[in-house]
Design an enzyme around this catalytic site. Structure first.
Site, PDB file in Angstrom:
ATOM      1  N   ALA A  57       0.859  -1.182   0.000  1.00  0.00           N
ATOM      2  CA  ALA A  57       0.000   0.000   0.000  1.00  0.00           C
ATOM      3  C   ALA A  57       0.889   1.223   0.000  1.00  0.00           C
ATOM      4  O   ALA A  57       2.026   1.185   0.491  1.00  0.00           O
ATOM      5  CB  ALA A  57      -0.924   0.005   1.216  1.00  0.00           C
ATOM      6  N   ALA A  62       3.726   7.790   3.504  1.00  0.00           N
ATOM      7  CA  ALA A  62       4.604   6.620   3.626  1.00  0.00           C
ATOM      8  C   ALA A  62       4.040   5.486   2.788  1.00  0.00           C
ATOM      9  O   ALA A  62       2.893   5.549   2.331  1.00  0.00           O
ATOM     10  CB  ALA A  62       4.714   6.190   5.093  1.00  0.00           C
ATOM     11  N   GLN A  63       4.856   4.460   2.573  1.00  0.00           N
ATOM     12  CA  GLN A  63       4.359   3.264   1.915  1.00  0.00           C
ATOM     13  C   GLN A  63       4.843   2.036   2.673  1.00  0.00           C
ATOM     14  O   GLN A  63       5.809   2.094   3.444  1.00  0.00           O
ATOM     15  CB  GLN A  63       4.754   3.224   0.443  1.00  0.00           C
ATOM     16  N   VAL A  64       4.161   0.922   2.423  1.00  0.00           N
ATOM     17  CA  VAL A  64       4.360  -0.284   3.215  1.00  0.00           C
ATOM     18  C   VAL A  64       4.801  -1.438   2.316  1.00  0.00           C
ATOM     19  O   VAL A  64       4.205  -1.682   1.261  1.00  0.00           O
ATOM     20  CB  VAL A  64       3.057  -0.657   3.955  1.00  0.00           C
ATOM     21  N   ASP A 213      -7.191   8.649  13.771  1.00  0.00           N
ATOM     22  CA  ASP A 213      -7.106   8.638  12.306  1.00  0.00           C
ATOM     23  C   ASP A 213      -7.725   7.354  11.766  1.00  0.00           C
ATOM     24  O   ASP A 213      -7.163   6.685  10.898  1.00  0.00           O
ATOM     25  CB  ASP A 213      -5.644   8.766  11.862  1.00  0.00           C
TER      26      ASP A 213
END
Length: 334
Positions: A57, A62-64, A213
């Site tokens: 994702a 940020a990305q994972v 969030d």
């Protein structure tokens, strides 16, 4: 923020904004590897037995990536976007410019206080860039729910966590927004709704430390027991707390609202300072009741109370953004 408020936006715009939650175009895996190797001072292959190049994702900050530690544990590696601090700083400057214009030329600005909103947003968003802070938040909420199976929080692997890289247990679940898949799996939606409210109230009123969030990109469902599903939460960059006075105010508002005691709702707005002038009680009571009649108490939606408060706020110029005591953060999951 706006991606979660389909009640305020046309469907096409709201749908496009949801892409910011987990479907932003990813940055280069080469950049991700460089960030990781700089943080650890060693190559990715020394740290991870397996590291998947394609991200699972990719969000706005940020990305994972999926990975496996050398001890065999399956993990996800969250990597901060390179140069995101500069991008956010530029965006915040533009927001201050717009807020100043609104403050000067828009008659509603006195009620909405755009400069205060931007200042709170600036603090919140820069706090979110610190992965060590996020790891601490996740660990705290995980401890809070250790004996409560309604919410699962993945374990943080502190030995692999740095200010711009966080490594946590990999979880498996269905995104909460994937309604067709949840229906296909036979998930009990009534129970799911009850648990969602229970989890939120537990975080706010019992723990006084809540995930602020909780958009659909950060919530998953474990459907292994469809009649009693379990929530799974990720991404703890934004959390909130409330003062004792604000907790009491929020609790009394909930109670009065569900009891349809609109006179008490009006009194609470005045007592809290949300209304600047002494108002005629019966007139305000009737107006709150008229607003409330538009919202069905029988169906709890994420934005139900938010919609009600917003509608009520327009009656007499009520201040709906109370930036002290984390009310800005608290409003999102309400």
């Amino acid at each position: 923020m706006l991606s979660t408020r389909r009640d305020l936006l046309p469907d096409d715009i709201a749908t496009e904004l949801t892409r910011l939650q987990d479907r932003v175009p990813p940055f280069s895996s080469v950049e991700a590897r460089k960030t990781i190797e700089k943080a650890y001072g060693k190559s990715v292959t020394e740290v991870f037995q397996r590291f998947e190049t394609d991200p699972m994702a990719s969000a706005s900050m940020a990305q994972v990536h999926a990975a496996q530690l050398w001890n065999g544990k399956e993990v996800v590696v969250k990597v901060l976007r390179p140069g995101i601090e500069k991008t956010i700083s530029q965006d915040v400057e533009l927001m201050y410019l717009m807020a100043n214009l609104l403050q000067r030329y828009w008659k509603e600005a006195r009620r909405l206080r755009p400069l205060d909103v931007v200042a709170e947003y600036e603090k919140t968003i820069f706090d979110e860039l610190d992965m060590m802070r996020e790891a601490a938040n996740a660990s705290q909420i995980r401890r809070n729910f250790e004996a409560n199976p309604t919410l699962y929080v993945p374990e943080i692997y502190w030995d692999y966590t740095h200010p711009n890289v966080i490594v946590m247990e990999r979880i498996y679940g269905v995104p909460v927004g994937d309604i067709p898949r949840l229906r296909e799996l036979g998930v009990n939606f009534k129970r799911l709704g009850e648990l969602g409210v229970e989890i939120f109230f537990t975080q706010v009123f019992r723990h006084n430390f809540f995930h602020a969030d909780m958009h659909p990109g950060n919530i998953f469902i474990d459907p292994s027991n469809p009649d009693d599903p379990q929530y799974i939460a990720v991404d703890f960059g934004i959390v909130g707390t409330l003062s004792p006075a604000d907790k009491r105010y929020l609790a009394e508002n909930f109670y009065a609202f569900f009891q349809r005691d609109y006179k008490r709702v009006a009194e609470l707005h005045v007592e809290s300072g949300w209304l600047r002038l002494l108002l005629v009680w019966m007139n305000l009571n009737r107006r709150f009741a008229r607003c409330a009649s538009r919202f069905s108490i029988c169906r709890l939606k994420t934005s139900l109370l938010g919609n009600f408060c917003y509608a009520c706020s327009r009656l007499h110029g009520v201040l709906i953004w109370k930036c002290s005591h984390n009310w800005f953060c608290c409003k999102k999951p309400c």
